[in-house]
Design an enzyme around this catalytic site. Structure first.
Site, PDB file in Angstrom:
ATOM      1  N   SER A 122      -8.594   7.155 -97.904  1.00  0.00           N
ATOM      2  CA  SER A 122      -7.397   6.434 -98.364  1.00  0.00           C
ATOM      3  C   SER A 122      -6.538   6.154 -97.142  1.00  0.00           C
ATOM      4  CB  SER A 122      -6.621   7.318 -99.345  1.00  0.00           C
ATOM      5  OG  SER A 122      -5.316   6.799 -99.576  1.00  0.00           O
TER       6      SER A 122
ATOM      7  N   TYR B 251      -3.385  15.730-102.663  1.00  0.00           N
ATOM      8  CA  TYR B 251      -4.160  14.484-102.531  1.00  0.00           C
ATOM      9  C   TYR B 251      -4.173  14.026-101.071  1.00  0.00           C
ATOM     10  CZ  TYR B 251      -5.722   9.675-103.449  1.00  0.00           C
ATOM     11  OH  TYR B 251      -6.423   8.497-103.445  1.00  0.00           O
TER      12      TYR B 251
HETATM   13  N1  NAD Z   1      -6.553   3.169-106.582  1.00  0.00           N
HETATM   14  C1  NAD Z   1      -6.021   3.318-105.379  1.00  0.00           C
HETATM   15  O1  NAD Z   1      -4.927   2.781-105.096  1.00  0.00           O
HETATM   16  C2  NAD Z   1      -6.756   4.118-104.341  1.00  0.00           C
HETATM   17  C3  NAD Z   1      -6.291   4.063-103.018  1.00  0.00           C
HETATM   18  C4  NAD Z   1      -6.939   4.796-102.031  1.00  0.00           C
HETATM   19  C5  NAD Z   1      -8.042   5.573-102.363  1.00  0.00           C
HETATM   20  N2  NAD Z   1      -8.481   5.626-103.659  1.00  0.00           N
HETATM   21  C6  NAD Z   1      -9.646   6.458-103.933  1.00  0.00           C
HETATM   22  O2  NAD Z   1     -10.652   5.662-104.511  1.00  0.00           O
HETATM   23  C7  NAD Z   1     -11.548   6.486-105.261  1.00  0.00           C
HETATM   24  C8  NAD Z   1     -11.783   5.847-106.615  1.00  0.00           C
HETATM   25  O3  NAD Z   1     -10.548   5.841-107.316  1.00  0.00           O
HETATM   26  P1  NAD Z   1     -10.118   4.711-108.345  1.00  0.00           P
HETATM   27  O4  NAD Z   1      -8.809   4.214-107.909  1.00  0.00           O
HETATM   28  O5  NAD Z   1     -11.236   3.780-108.594  1.00  0.00           O
HETATM   29  O6  NAD Z   1      -9.821   5.660-109.602  1.00  0.00           O
HETATM   30  P2  NAD Z   1     -10.416   5.715-111.091  1.00  0.00           P
HETATM   31  O7  NAD Z   1      -9.655   6.798-111.755  1.00  0.00           O
HETATM   32  O8  NAD Z   1     -10.445   4.354-111.683  1.00  0.00           O
HETATM   33  O9  NAD Z   1     -11.936   6.195-110.838  1.00  0.00           O
HETATM   34  C9  NAD Z   1     -12.251   7.485-110.409  1.00  0.00           C
HETATM   35  C10 NAD Z   1     -13.523   7.925-111.115  1.00  0.00           C
HETATM   36  O10 NAD Z   1     -13.888   9.229-110.616  1.00  0.00           O
HETATM   37  C11 NAD Z   1     -14.374   9.979-111.720  1.00  0.00           C
HETATM   38  N3  NAD Z   1     -14.302  11.418-111.459  1.00  0.00           N
HETATM   39  C12 NAD Z   1     -13.195  12.196-111.453  1.00  0.00           C
HETATM   40  N4  NAD Z   1     -13.533  13.465-111.240  1.00  0.00           N
HETATM   41  C13 NAD Z   1     -14.885  13.502-111.119  1.00  0.00           C
HETATM   42  C14 NAD Z   1     -15.834  14.533-110.911  1.00  0.00           C
HETATM   43  N5  NAD Z   1     -15.469  15.824-110.802  1.00  0.00           N
HETATM   44  N6  NAD Z   1     -17.145  14.202-110.827  1.00  0.00           N
HETATM   45  C15 NAD Z   1     -17.541  12.923-110.959  1.00  0.00           C
HETATM   46  N7  NAD Z   1     -16.691  11.902-111.187  1.00  0.00           N
HETATM   47  C16 NAD Z   1     -15.378  12.196-111.256  1.00  0.00           C
HETATM   48  C17 NAD Z   1     -13.482   9.554-112.879  1.00  0.00           C
HETATM   49  O11 NAD Z   1     -14.062   9.879-114.137  1.00  0.00           O
HETATM   50  C18 NAD Z   1     -13.360   8.067-112.633  1.00  0.00           C
HETATM   51  O12 NAD Z   1     -14.376   7.347-113.309  1.00  0.00           O
HETATM   52  C19 NAD Z   1     -10.887   7.855-105.310  1.00  0.00           C
HETATM   53  O13 NAD Z   1     -11.498   8.693-104.358  1.00  0.00           O
HETATM   54  C20 NAD Z   1      -9.457   7.581-104.931  1.00  0.00           C
HETATM   55  O14 NAD Z   1      -8.817   8.685-104.374  1.00  0.00           O
HETATM   56  C21 NAD Z   1      -7.862   4.915-104.645  1.00  0.00           C
END
Ligand code: NAD
Length: 268
Positions: free
Chosen positions: A144, A158
């Site tokens: 991130s 986080y």
């Molecule tokens: N959305 C943002 O603004 C953003 C920014 C920077 C980084 N990220 C990172 O991107 C990645 C994806 O996030 P997103 O925004 O698509 O969120 P999201 O919540 O849409 O998707 C995350 C997925 O991870 C799954 N998950 C959670 N715990 C789990 C586990 N123990 N085992 C397997 N699967 C699990 C959830 O069920 C979900 O389907 C994450 O690592 C998040 O930290 C997101």
């Protein structure tokens, strides 16, 4: 030839957001995709979506915090497609919002469990398979922008977990640099997903605040993170390892908000 033609890619967190978009994007680039998530119903729907588009997909219900399940995921990928060429270790959670002095031991275990231990366990079993195949591979871990700079938003576990993902990525990049396995971190800024909505619902920031921090003045769509992740997994990125690849609308290039502060009158 398609970017990922003939390759098999594991994608974790594939039931939602960036991971679900990656399932479609990677398959669109020719990869067989092995999708992992704790949310089995949504994961099966994403696999069906890929198949409806003419791609090859397998969903394996997996909790990345459980090593036996991660090992079974890699075994299932090999059983179905014969090998693992790339992996997008993307599953993550934001966790509860609180001041550092209020965060509980449970909060730390929860967030570091998924975001750090989960990535480490996935890499362990993916690398073992890649080494056993003898043919190299490529791994992309989702970090991130908060892996590169802190935010004052009550999400210390986080932020710390994402900094740790970069450390883990750098270590793995060094360990496997001469054995044909490239390891990179992708660092998204604000992305329109349920996770980002959840962070805001907990009172950590607003759309307005986020947009003020983003020079492009908009959030990313999940596909806009999935595309560079696919490229990093591909042979087109053959000399890229150990990078922290920002995909953030310019967020980490500077701080646009202070630039809008009026310049003081010069002293006479
Ligand atoms: N959305 C943002 O603004 C953003 C920014 C920077 C980084 N990220 C990172 O991107 C990645 C994806 O996030 P997103 O925004 O698509 O969120 P999201 O919540 O849409 O998707 C995350 C997925 O991870 C799954 N998950 C959670 N715990 C789990 C586990 N123990 N085992 C397997 N699967 C699990 C959830 O069920 C979900 O389907 C994450 O690592 C998040 O930290 C997101």
């Amino acid at each position: 030839m398609a970017l990922l033609a003939g390759k098999t890619a594991i994608i974790t967190g594939a039931s939602s957001g960036i991971g679900a978009a990656a399932a479609v994007v990677f398959a669109g680039h020719g990869a067989n995709v092995v999708l992992a998530d704790v949310n089995a119903d949504a994961g099966a729907e994403v696999a069906q979506l890929v198949q409806d588009g003419g791609g090859q997909a397998l969903f394996v219900a997996t909790d990345v915090t459980r090593e036996a399940e991660v090992a079974a995921l890699v075994r299932a990928a090999v059983a179905r497609f014969g090998r693992v060429d790339c992996a997008f270790n993307n599953a993550g959670i934001d966790g509860p919002v609180a001041g550092l002095e209020e965060h509980t031991e449970e909060n730390w275990d929860l967030v570091l469990g998924v975001n750090l231990k989960g990535v480490a366990l996935c890499m362990k079993h993916e690398v073992r398979q890649m080494l056993a195949q003898g043919g190299g591979g490529a791994i992309v871990n989702t970090a991130s922008v908060v892996a590169l700079m802190a935010v004052d938003a009550g999400i210390a576990p986080y932020v710390a977990s994402k900094h740790a993902v970069v450390g883990l990525t750098h270590t793995a990049a060094l360990e496997y640099a001469t054995r044909g396995i490239r390891v990179n971190a992708i660092c998204p800024g604000g992305v329109r997903t349920p996770l980002a909505e959840h962070v805001q619902q907990q009172g950590a920031g607003t759309d307005e605040l986020a947009l003020a921090m983003i020079p492009m003045r908009r959030l990313a769509e999940p596909r806009e993170i999935a595309e560079p992740a696919a490229w990093l997994c591909s042979d087109a990125a053959s000399y890229v390892t150990g990078s922290t690849f920002t995909v953030d609308g310019g967020m980490t290039t500077g701080h646009p908000t202070p630039l809008r502060v009026p310049v003081p009158e010069p002293r006479s």
